[in-house]
Design an enzyme around this catalytic site. Structure first.
Site, PDB file in Angstrom:
ATOM      1  N   LYS B  79      40.651  -9.833  23.850  1.00  0.00           N
ATOM      2  CA  LYS B  79      39.878  -9.445  22.668  1.00  0.00           C
ATOM      3  C   LYS B  79      39.566  -7.949  22.763  1.00  0.00           C
ATOM      4  CE  LYS B  79      35.777 -10.922  20.020  1.00  0.00           C
ATOM      5  NZ  LYS B  79      34.636 -11.849  19.981  1.00  0.00           N
ATOM      6  N   SER B 154      34.148 -14.567  15.798  1.00  0.00           N
ATOM      7  CA  SER B 154      34.777 -13.267  15.745  1.00  0.00           C
ATOM      8  C   SER B 154      36.052 -13.148  16.590  1.00  0.00           C
ATOM      9  CB  SER B 154      33.786 -12.198  16.212  1.00  0.00           C
ATOM     10  OG  SER B 154      33.443 -12.395  17.572  1.00  0.00           O
ATOM     11  N   SER B 178      31.471 -17.446  18.719  1.00  0.00           N
ATOM     12  CA  SER B 178      32.645 -16.611  18.446  1.00  0.00           C
ATOM     13  C   SER B 178      33.913 -16.990  19.200  1.00  0.00           C
ATOM     14  CB  SER B 178      32.325 -15.142  18.723  1.00  0.00           C
ATOM     15  OG  SER B 178      31.683 -14.581  17.613  1.00  0.00           O
TER      16      SER B 178
END
Ligand SMILES: [Zn+2]
Lengths: 477, 491
Positions: B79, B154, B178
């Site tokens: 990420k 996210s 997330s």
């Protein structure tokens, strides 16, 4: 009208740790800009603070020395505001639960003892500093070497009633932090800095008046001047029927006036909240005890002990204990040469004169306690006179030579104490000054000093003065 | 079967036996990226050159008989809020468009030391604020099961990459769901470890007291293997906990007979999609057949979790994001007039709408006069929510619930309605507030072919139990290993 002056002080002390409060960077002063930095102290994304436990030790020290309570679980909080020298956009400080609370410090002004309350002591990080290059307009650089350097802030109660009390408190506090070895106490360089909250109120009024905060006073003298200036400013406003407004004012050292820095409406809302990156600082009894054991004897206690143990005047003891290293030096000399009065006199008169001239501290003194004790021994057993002693002292100091006996021997400075030899010289002087002997014997007793001087001149100062006195008395009555 | 379709576990075993090389696996993954990432758009930065060099190094390591780990030679994606030397770390924000960290995050260091191959950086909602990855300043990542739908967020890039096999596994971060919510949307396994289990050093902070890094994988066993590599104490993170890291993988097969499973009634309330509910209820019954007992339990403060979260997370974020001021790194607005204007313009232009909204919310919650009513009150409610879990866990070992009330929604469906977007995290947020470990495992599909996730929640540091229950469930699930076909046009 007459008002009561109310003063509270906030003092920031830069701590003498080797590394910063939340990272491993050096705190060394004077390195090239941004050399003492890492991702943590420059606020890089993702970097996290880790508390330097030495900072907690130092804060506890300061707390114990001022009779504070040590908080068992204190909390770091973020103080949020924007400024380029503040890399994270917040300063890590303590807010609701500081490490130390409820202490006090005793001061003395005009022989009046007074206790000043200490509200709290908290730990925090310093900011970096802006650098404005000369001759280049509209450009600023930031140096983060100082960012994250540990500070403690010591906040007093509004207990002081005059600028003299404020200065006395500040001096006492500075002595303590320097003694404790937690801060170098340097006001000009800003490692010991002070903000003052000042207000006036009518005598007997129950509430405090509106206060103004004063910043940027970099010496005791300026603290005194700035407070007095502010008291007058507020007095004028009140006398004219006006109202003091809450504001922050900046002292201008050169012009001797203060100017508005920001008003109440411009005051920051710092939005303090507990820093989620740091755990509460848990200090148990054992930790406090360990720090307590390591505390040095504080100036006031040491002064009292020196007066009691060595029978020297309070004023002298105060001079000797104002600086911890000086007091250590004095006690080391007395240990080797147990005549405290003589040791005190030599240190306060000769040693301090030389050190002051060279602007060095006693820790850099070329004469060791052993060297000075040996010198005092030579004077004590009449090997040399006190006057010659000063010459030897000067020689020892300039050459960093700690063998006074050798100096006395090499330069033939030993005192002349042979009664026969001295008698011959005394006779010579009497014979050569027949008329003066007559005057003396007819009552001009002041001339005795003349004869002593003549003998000393003849012997280059090495005659034993007591022996010269008694020989002269014997011969001319 | 193409190598990119294998699990981490299988590839590890084949690599150890010398049946395949890391170079072959890595090349396969990059072929897959070239083939499908134009549709899925999971990646923000692809590092093929670096990855191939790391693959060669991993093969060399095995040839020389040096120590290896299950991730040695395995292509993994990160990420884009995990700091990486040599690769940009944008956090999905314009603010950090060209930011290249000078240090690696702790988890990245661990992966590098273990010999993992890093494929690149994955898309995300800006600064991890969002539930659809639509808040990325760069691109919209698509759900591999239906390209017209969001992957969740996210960590949408991390879950879409695993679902579309453009990485064998990835790392995401979970602040309010997330990892778990996009894992459920994308039909992959996503785990949030206990707060403090994995070092946050180098994870660009959204809300420090809630953020936690975790694995996104195609199987539970893969999550167990990857967690072992990234978990453990780190002196650089004061909130990291010094507890031994168990061998999660070896313990997966220990049976779950007699295990007590709680089913919190508040997680099956109004707004729960019927298909999601029935899939989750079926999963519960399946667990019971494996010997676990089921009990209805109650977490009475659940209703307050979303409000509590949006006060605390935004308060922390307002402070965490103060460092993006145009002074030291990242974006700086041009033609600003003085310092204050530079701050204003930099932050106005550098941050997206959602980030600005949350910074303002958080600033408000901490302001003088509001702190007690909002921030302090929220902290108190957080304690109550944590206590709910403590009480329930006195009587059971794990909780099971849905991950998200609905399956993946369409692009644009909620983006203009922040409140409805916030509510999609309603079932994942309480876990973050209490700091607990939780996992999302695929538990079926809707009639429209959209994945549904089962959430399992365990006691603090009981990841071993959590993974064991998830593994046993996965064995009973008929759809395990199903892959999206990636048909249809991207929007
Ligand atoms: Zn540093």
């Amino acid at each position: 009208m007459d008002y009561e002056i109310v003063i509270g002080l906030e003092v920031h002390c830069q701590l003498l740790t080797q590394t910063k409060i939340f990272c491993g960077c050096s705190t060394h002063f004077g390195n090239p800009p941004n050399q003492n930095t890492c991702p943590v102290c420059t606020g890089m994304p993702g970097a996290l603070p880790v508390l330097n436990r030495k900072v907690v030790d130092f804060a506890i020290r300061a707390g114990l020395a001022t009779d504070c309570q040590i908080t068992p679980s204190s909390v770091f909080a973020r103080k949020n505001y924007f400024y380029p020298d503040l890399p994270k956009g917040y300063q890590i400080s303590q807010f609701e639960l500081p490490i130390c609370v409820d202490g006090h410090l005793d001061i003395e002004v005009d022989n009046q003892k007074k206790r000043i309350g200490i509200t709290r002591i908290h730990m925090e990080e310093d900011a970096g500093k802006l650098v404005h290059p000369e001759h280049v307009h509209g450009v600023s650089y930031v140096d983060y070497n100082r960012a994250c350097v540990p500070l403690i802030e010591i906040v007093s109660e509004p207990d002081m009633r005059s600028s003299a009390e404020a200065v006395a408190y500040l001096k006492a506090l500075r002595d303590i932090v320097v003694y404790l070895g937690v801060c170098d106490g340097n006001m000009e360089e800003g490692s010991f800095r002070c903000d003052a909250n000042i207000s006036l109120r009518r005598w007997g009024a129950p509430e405090l008046g509106t206060r103004a905060e004063l910043k940027n006073m970099n010496s005791f003298r300026n603290v005194q001047r700035a407070i007095e200036y502010e008291v007058e400013r507020q007095r004028d406003i009140l006398d004219e029927g006006g109202r003091v407004v809450q504001e922050t004012r900046l002292w201008d050292v050169d012009r001797g006036v203060s100017a508005l820095m920001r008003g109440k409406e411009e005051a920051h809302d710092y939005r303090y909240f507990p820093d989620p990156d740091l755990l509460p600082v848990v200090v148990d009894e054992a930790w406090v005890e360990k720090v307590r054991q390591s505390l040095p004897e504080l100036p006031v206690a040491r002064c009292q002990r020196i007066v009691a143990d060595f029978a020297i005047p309070v004023a002298d003891a105060e001079v000797l204990t104002a600086d911890r290293a000086m007091a250590d030096y004095f006690e080391a000399v007395v240990k080797l040469f147990p005549q405290p009065k003589a040791a005190a006199n030599w240190i306060m008169v000769e040693l301090m004169k030389f050190l002051n001239e060279d602007k060095i501290s006693v820790t850099q003194c070329p004469i060791t306690p052993q060297g000075l004790a040996d010198l005092l021994g030579l004077i004590g057993d009449n090997t040399i006179s006190g006057k010659i002693g000063k010459q030897v002292f000067s020689k020892m100091y300039s050459a960093a030579d700690n063998d006074p006996r050798q100096i006395v021997e090499d330069q033939g400075l030993a005192q002349m104490s042979d009664a026969g030899e001295l008698a011959v010289i005394v006779d010579e002087i009497i014979d050569a000054n027949d008329d003066k002997v007559k005057d003396y014997q007819q009552g001009k007793v002041k001339l005795f000093g003349f004869f002593v001087g003549q003998v000393m001149k003849k012997t280059k100062g090495q005659a034993n003065p007591q022996m010269v006195n008694s020989l002269l008395k014997e011969k001319i009555g | 079967m193409e190598l990119y379709n294998f699990s981490l576990e299988e590839l590890w075993q084949r690599l150890e036996k010398g049946e395949v090389s890391s170079l072959e696996v890595t090349r396969s993954v990059f072929r897959r990226i070239a083939e499908v990432d134009n549709k899925v758009a999971a990646y923000l930065e692809i590092d093929e050159k670096g990855a191939l060099a790391q693959a060669e190094a991993a093969d060399e390591r095995r040839r020389k008989g040096e120590a290896t780990s299950p991730v040695t030679g395995i292509p993994l994606g990160l990420k884009d809020l995990l700091s990486t030397v040599g690769l940009k770390t944008t956090c999905g924000s314009r603010m950090l468009a060209d930011y290249r960290p000078e240090y690696d995050a702790a988890v990245v260091t661990r992966l590098r030391e273990a010999g993992a191959v890093i494929t690149g950086k994955l898309n995300m909602d800006e600064f991890a604020m969002g539930s659809s990855t639509e808040n990325s300043a760069y691109k919209a990542t698509r759900n591999p099961w239906d390209l017209k739908r969001v992957p969740g967020g996210s960590s949408g890039g991390s879950t879409a990459a695993v679902a579309s096999a453009t990485a064998i596994a990835t790392l995401g971060s979970d602040t309010g769901g997330s990892i778990r919510q996009p894992a459920s949307f994308c039909g992959v396994v996503g785990m949030k470890p206990t707060y403090g289990r994995v070092s946050r050093y180098g994870l660009v902070a959204f809300a420090s007291s809630l953020d936690q890094i975790g694995p996104v994988t195609s199987t539970v066993a893969d999550a167990a293997l990857l967690l072992k590599v990234i978990a453990g104490h780190d002196e650089r993170d004061s909130t990291s906990v010094n507890l031994p890291v168990p061998d999660y993988y070896s313990n997966l097969k220990n049976d779950i007979k007699g295990l007590k499973i709680g089913v919190p009634k508040e997680y099956f309330g109004a707004g729960l999609d019927v298909e999601v509910e029935s899939a989750v209820r079926l999963a519960c019954r399946q667990l019971a057949t494996a010997g676990a007992s089921l009990d209805d339990v109650s977490l009475p403060h659940t209703d307050y979790a979303v409000a509590t979260y949006y006060l605390l997370a935004t308060a922390e974020a307002s402070s965490n994001l103060a460092r993006y001021d145009g002074v030291k790194y990242g974006f700086r607005a041009e033609s600003a007039d003085g310092l204050v204007d530079m701050y204003r313009q930099t932050r106005a232009q550098g941050f997206g709408e959602e980030v600005k909204r949350r910074v303002m919310l958080g600033t408000y919650a901490l302001s003088a006069g509001y702190y007690d009513a909002y921030y302090r009150k929220a902290q108190q409610v957080r304690t109550l929510i944590t206590r709910d879990f403590d009480e329930v866990f006195a009587g059971c070992d794990v909780l099971v619930a849905p991950v998200c009330p609905t399956p993946a929604f369409a692009f644009g469906e909620k983006i203009d309605d922040p409140l409805s977007m916030y509510l999609s995290d309603i079932l994942t947020i309480p876990v973050n507030l209490a700091g607990l470990p939780a996992i999302s495992v695929p538990c079926g599909f809707t009639k429209n072919g959209l994945p549904i996730g089962l959430q399992i929640i365990a006691k603090p540091f009981a990841e071993e139990t959590l993974l064991r229950v998830a593994w046993h469930y996965e064995r009973m699930a008929e759809w395990a290993g199903r892959r999206p076909e990636l048909n249809g046009e991207a929007v």
